[in-house]
Design an enzyme around this catalytic site. Structure first.
Site, PDB file in Angstrom:
ATOM      1  N   PHE A  62       0.812  -1.218   0.000  1.00  0.00           N
ATOM      2  CA  PHE A  62       0.000   0.000   0.000  1.00  0.00           C
ATOM      3  C   PHE A  62       0.848   1.272   0.000  1.00  0.00           C
ATOM      4  O   PHE A  62       0.374   2.334  -0.375  1.00  0.00           O
ATOM      5  CB  PHE A  62      -0.932   0.005   1.233  1.00  0.00           C
ATOM      6  CG  PHE A  62      -0.251   0.481   2.487  1.00  0.00           C
ATOM      7  CD1 PHE A  62      -0.168   1.844   2.780  1.00  0.00           C
ATOM      8  CD2 PHE A  62       0.360  -0.410   3.365  1.00  0.00           C
ATOM      9  CE1 PHE A  62       0.494   2.292   3.919  1.00  0.00           C
ATOM     10  CE2 PHE A  62       1.022   0.027   4.493  1.00  0.00           C
ATOM     11  CZ  PHE A  62       1.092   1.384   4.767  1.00  0.00           C
TER      12      PHE A  62
ATOM     13  N   LYS B 154      -1.246  -7.121  -9.060  1.00  0.00           N
ATOM     14  CA  LYS B 154      -2.189  -7.288  -7.943  1.00  0.00           C
ATOM     15  C   LYS B 154      -1.767  -6.228  -6.927  1.00  0.00           C
ATOM     16  O   LYS B 154      -0.909  -6.459  -6.080  1.00  0.00           O
ATOM     17  CB  LYS B 154      -2.049  -8.713  -7.373  1.00  0.00           C
ATOM     18  CG  LYS B 154      -3.287  -9.259  -6.671  1.00  0.00           C
ATOM     19  CD  LYS B 154      -3.809  -8.397  -5.550  1.00  0.00           C
ATOM     20  CE  LYS B 154      -2.992  -8.440  -4.284  1.00  0.00           C
ATOM     21  NZ  LYS B 154      -3.367  -7.380  -3.304  1.00  0.00           N
TER      22      LYS B 154
ATOM     23  N   ARG C 178      -5.758  -1.639  -0.337  1.00  0.00           N
ATOM     24  CA  ARG C 178      -6.062  -0.462   0.490  1.00  0.00           C
ATOM     25  C   ARG C 178      -6.054   0.839  -0.309  1.00  0.00           C
ATOM     26  O   ARG C 178      -6.721   1.785   0.044  1.00  0.00           O
ATOM     27  CB  ARG C 178      -5.071  -0.377   1.644  1.00  0.00           C
ATOM     28  CG  ARG C 178      -5.407  -1.413   2.704  1.00  0.00           C
ATOM     29  CD  ARG C 178      -4.487  -1.324   3.865  1.00  0.00           C
ATOM     30  NE  ARG C 178      -3.634  -2.485   3.907  1.00  0.00           N
ATOM     31  CZ  ARG C 178      -2.591  -2.623   4.693  1.00  0.00           C
ATOM     32  NH1 ARG C 178      -2.257  -1.644   5.506  1.00  0.00           N
ATOM     33  NH2 ARG C 178      -1.880  -3.717   4.689  1.00  0.00           N
TER      34      ARG C 178
ATOM     35  N   SER D 160       5.431  -6.881   3.363  1.00  0.00           N
ATOM     36  CA  SER D 160       6.025  -7.212   4.658  1.00  0.00           C
ATOM     37  C   SER D 160       6.809  -8.534   4.566  1.00  0.00           C
ATOM     38  O   SER D 160       6.548  -9.363   3.683  1.00  0.00           O
ATOM     39  CB  SER D 160       4.918  -7.323   5.707  1.00  0.00           C
ATOM     40  OG  SER D 160       3.998  -8.303   5.312  1.00  0.00           O
TER      41      SER D 160
ATOM     42  N   CYS E  49       9.544   1.934   3.345  1.00  0.00           N
ATOM     43  CA  CYS E  49      10.459   0.839   3.671  1.00  0.00           C
ATOM     44  C   CYS E  49      11.874   1.368   3.859  1.00  0.00           C
ATOM     45  O   CYS E  49      12.726   0.683   4.404  1.00  0.00           O
ATOM     46  CB  CYS E  49      10.444  -0.218   2.590  1.00  0.00           C
ATOM     47  SG  CYS E  49      11.108   0.385   1.055  1.00  0.00           S
TER      48      CYS E  49
ATOM     49  N   GLU F 255       9.648  -4.374  12.903  1.00  0.00           N
ATOM     50  CA  GLU F 255       9.358  -3.151  12.141  1.00  0.00           C
ATOM     51  C   GLU F 255       8.096  -2.491  12.708  1.00  0.00           C
ATOM     52  O   GLU F 255       7.072  -3.163  12.859  1.00  0.00           O
ATOM     53  CB  GLU F 255       9.129  -3.534  10.670  1.00  0.00           C
ATOM     54  CG  GLU F 255       8.848  -2.361   9.765  1.00  0.00           C
ATOM     55  CD  GLU F 255       8.600  -2.790   8.312  1.00  0.00           C
ATOM     56  OE1 GLU F 255       7.887  -3.781   8.082  1.00  0.00           O
ATOM     57  OE2 GLU F 255       9.123  -2.104   7.412  1.00  0.00           O
TER      58      GLU F 255
HETATM   59  P1  NAD Z   1       1.645  -6.561   3.101  1.00  0.00           P
HETATM   60  O1  NAD Z   1       2.673  -7.617   3.162  1.00  0.00           O
HETATM   61  O2  NAD Z   1       0.530  -6.577   4.081  1.00  0.00           O
HETATM   62  O3  NAD Z   1       0.922  -6.587   1.654  1.00  0.00           O
HETATM   63  C1  NAD Z   1       1.669  -6.572   0.453  1.00  0.00           C
HETATM   64  C2  NAD Z   1       0.865  -7.267  -0.632  1.00  0.00           C
HETATM   65  O4  NAD Z   1       0.647  -8.626  -0.258  1.00  0.00           O
HETATM   66  C3  NAD Z   1      -0.520  -6.666  -0.861  1.00  0.00           C
HETATM   67  O5  NAD Z   1      -0.792  -6.658  -2.243  1.00  0.00           O
HETATM   68  C4  NAD Z   1      -1.438  -7.609  -0.112  1.00  0.00           C
HETATM   69  O6  NAD Z   1      -2.737  -7.668  -0.667  1.00  0.00           O
HETATM   70  C5  NAD Z   1      -0.740  -8.940  -0.253  1.00  0.00           C
HETATM   71  N1  NAD Z   1      -0.999  -9.827   0.891  1.00  0.00           N
HETATM   72  C6  NAD Z   1      -1.257  -9.460   2.173  1.00  0.00           C
HETATM   73  N2  NAD Z   1      -1.433 -10.549   2.952  1.00  0.00           N
HETATM   74  C7  NAD Z   1      -1.260 -11.628   2.141  1.00  0.00           C
HETATM   75  C8  NAD Z   1      -1.313 -13.042   2.364  1.00  0.00           C
HETATM   76  N3  NAD Z   1      -1.567 -13.565   3.579  1.00  0.00           N
HETATM   77  N4  NAD Z   1      -1.085 -13.850   1.318  1.00  0.00           N
HETATM   78  C9  NAD Z   1      -0.830 -13.346   0.100  1.00  0.00           C
HETATM   79  N5  NAD Z   1      -0.779 -12.017  -0.170  1.00  0.00           N
HETATM   80  C10 NAD Z   1      -0.998 -11.164   0.833  1.00  0.00           C
HETATM   81  O7  NAD Z   1       2.417  -5.156   3.123  1.00  0.00           O
HETATM   82  P2  NAD Z   1       1.808  -3.690   3.209  1.00  0.00           P
HETATM   83  O8  NAD Z   1       1.269  -3.463   4.573  1.00  0.00           O
HETATM   84  O9  NAD Z   1       0.916  -3.428   2.048  1.00  0.00           O
HETATM   85  O10 NAD Z   1       3.129  -2.826   2.979  1.00  0.00           O
HETATM   86  C11 NAD Z   1       4.006  -2.463   4.010  1.00  0.00           C
HETATM   87  C12 NAD Z   1       5.198  -3.396   4.080  1.00  0.00           C
HETATM   88  O11 NAD Z   1       5.888  -3.398   2.839  1.00  0.00           O
HETATM   89  C13 NAD Z   1       6.231  -2.961   5.110  1.00  0.00           C
HETATM   90  O12 NAD Z   1       6.704  -4.101   5.773  1.00  0.00           O
HETATM   91  C14 NAD Z   1       7.336  -2.330   4.267  1.00  0.00           C
HETATM   92  O13 NAD Z   1       8.615  -2.333   4.859  1.00  0.00           O
HETATM   93  C15 NAD Z   1       7.291  -3.188   3.064  1.00  0.00           C
HETATM   94  N6  NAD Z   1       7.900  -2.547   1.906  1.00  0.00           N
HETATM   95  C16 NAD Z   1       9.106  -3.031   1.485  1.00  0.00           C
HETATM   96  C17 NAD Z   1       9.739  -2.443   0.409  1.00  0.00           C
HETATM   97  C18 NAD Z   1      11.059  -2.965  -0.092  1.00  0.00           C
HETATM   98  O14 NAD Z   1      11.443  -2.634  -1.206  1.00  0.00           O
HETATM   99  N7  NAD Z   1      11.778  -3.771   0.665  1.00  0.00           N
HETATM  100  C19 NAD Z   1       9.134  -1.362  -0.246  1.00  0.00           C
HETATM  101  C20 NAD Z   1       7.902  -0.902   0.219  1.00  0.00           C
HETATM  102  C21 NAD Z   1       7.292  -1.522   1.299  1.00  0.00           C
END
Ligand code: NAD
Length: 510
Positions: A151, A175, A179, A228, A283, A385
């Protein structure tokens, strides 16, 4: 407020899909539901993959320069739309409009990079690897590839995935986060307007059900994920177990080391922006500040406290605020919990942002800036985090102690050092166990033509995002060894250069 319906985009047109499950999209500044998004089932995903596969056959046959022109046209079409996209992004995410412009811009820079695809796809060539033998390689697209994005950068990260993927001749299924899904759909529409054949860029909304359908679909060749760490780990292991190429980027705990010789005014500006900008939902946000020596720590904490007190928090469309709300009520509860944990574990709460109420926006998902000092490294508020507007100060006695903290942390996304000593900075860059390093730069996100990726639990896979790694990730190499038996062009009397052929031994070049 009227509640909008946000459609999928398959193939090149809005569609509601066949699933009946939906998710609410909130307006984080007011807390209201502003839209509803469908959550795809496996039938919807299958329809998207099939149309993407059909479109890919035509798209990959376009020469790379022609494909690049679509990307260039997309950049032109985005130009007059920047403000609208930034407002739409801000209204669903909660970051300020100025910051939403940055989100879009960092994505567009990767589209600019991908416009160079004719050059980037050039393979290797060796003439006369043996007598009369030439060897060359070509990079070919994988087919249909998927991107699953978080998101917190709803324009930038979809574009980091989509632009190199399609430039290489693949079809792409995005995908996005459920949010804040509107901007990704608008970007896909603009690509279509720019001349991309329908079905090359599809947007499928959803949650675990849609993701699992992608991970198990036999026609998906590769999966790029950002989000995450627990989900990154799950997606990497499932995708690779199903024979797919995958790179999955996870969470972070980015430290800023402050040496005794650093310019503290500069440090305060840098870490306050990098720690609290976008409410800490980046991130690459700085979340841990490590001053070296008690005198540095005391001076830094005093200055930080002054500055943090003066930060202004409010609705994301108010240009005077430093940062807006968090993305959801759950996120506010999670951040508050971590502050409780830190306090219970013995940290000093220097500034407490919990319970912030913004006048006129009482139901918004706000939390104020929090500054913690003397956070124990055993506390979950340090090891995990937080992803919110919380800066934790962990004091180090020596440079070596400071170097150990990010190096031994589970995450290894970004890190920064502030110093005037070039020798210390060089030593730090060489020895720290983290993927992206800033020297007097708080958010060292590499430019589009370098690659982005963390280490340890911040990244699963081999190849980074954008830059040359993206072209490697979205293509596979084919290597051709060729010999053309001489025909009429050999001059009369000239000796053959072809080696004596032994058909039964492995060919060698001696
Ligand atoms: P998230 O892991 O909750 O969701 C990411 C994606 O995964 C979304 O599209 C979501 O719909 C999907 N998803 C969620 N739960 C799932 C499940 N159980 N099974 C399959 N798919 C699922 O992350 P978020 O809250 O949207 O984003 C924040 C996180 O992303 C933070 O941890 C941040 O550090 C990380 N992030 C990392 C980077 C990087 O390059 N390392 C960049 C941006 C954000």
């Amino acid at each position: 407020m009227t509640v909008r319906d946000i459609p999928h985009f398959i193939p090149g047109k809005p569609t509601a899909g066949s699933s009946t499950r939906t998710a609410d999209v909130h307006h984080p500044s007011s807390g209201e539901v502003q839209a509803r998004v469908p959550l795809a089932n496996s039938t919807d995903v299958d329809e998207a993959v099939r149309s993407a596969a059909t479109a890919q056959a035509e798209w990959s046959a376009w020469n790379p320069q022609r494909r690049a022109r679509v990307l260039a046209r997309f950049l032109e079409l985005v130009e007059p739309e920047r403000e609208n996209l930034a407002k739409l992004l801000s209204a669903e995410h909660g970051k300020t409009i100025a910051d939403a412009h940055g989100d879009l811009q960092r994505g567009l820079e990767v589209v600019e990079f991908a416009c160079g695809i004719p050059h980037l796809l050039k393979g290797e060539h060796t003439t006369d690897a043996g007598a009369g033998i030439d060897v060359y390689s070509m990079r070919q697209p994988l087919g249909v590839v998927a991107g699953i994005t978080p998101f917190n950068f709803p324009a930038m990260i979809p574009l980091w995935k989509a632009a190199p993927a399609i430039a290489c001749g693949n079809s792409f299924i995005l995908k996005p986060s459920e949010r804040d899904p509107s901007v990704p759909v608008r970007l896909a529409e603009l690509f279509l307007e720019a001349g991309l054949p329908p079905g090359v860029f599809n947007v499928v909304h959803g949650d675990k059900e849609a993701v699992d359908a992608l991970l198990h679909h036999e026609q998906i060749a590769a999966v790029g994920f950002v989000g995450s760490t627990p989900i990154a780990r799950y997606i990497y292991s499932t995708a690779t177990a199903n024979g797919k190429r995958a790179h999955c980027f996870g969470g972070a705990k980015n430290h800023a080391i402050v040496m005794p010789d650093a310019d503290l005014d500069q440090v305060v500006d840098a870490v306050v922006g990098a720690g609290y900008g976008s409410a800490g939902e980046r991130c690459m946000a700085i979340s841990v500040v490590v001053p070296v020596g008690e005198a540095t720590a005391d001076a830094l904490v005093a200055r930080l406290a002054e500055r943090v007190k003066s930060l202004s928090v409010g609705p994301s469309d108010d240009p005077s605020v430093d940062f807006g709300p968090l993305v959801s009520a759950d996120a506010v509860a999670r951040v508050d919990d971590y502050i409780d944990i830190a306090a219970n574990d013995g940290a000093d709460i220097v500034i407490d942002g919990r319970g912030l109420v913004v006048e006129g926006h009482e139901n918004g998902f706000f939390t104020g800036p929090t500054l913690l000092d003397r956070v124990p490294t055993t506390s979950r508020s340090y090891t995990e985090e937080i992803f919110g507007p919380v800066l934790s100060v962990v004091r180090a006695e020596t440079y070596e102690d400071a170097l150990r903290l990010p190096s031994e942390h589970e995450f290894g996304n970004g890190v920064a050092i502030f110093t005037r000593d070039g020798g210390a900075a060089r030593d730090f860059a060489a020895r720290v166990q983290v993927g992206m390093v800033g020297i007097n730069v708080p958010i060292p996100v590499p430019v589009a033509y370098h690659t982005f990726g963390g280490w340890k639990a911040s990244m699963f896979g081999d190849l980074n995002q954008h830059g040359p790694d993206a072209v490697r990730f979205y293509t596979r190499t084919k290597t051709v060894t060729e010999r053309w038996p001489s025909g009429g062009i050999r001059q009369a009397g000239a000796e053959s250069t072809a080696p004596a052929t032994d058909h039964f031994s492995i060919p060698t070049m001696r």
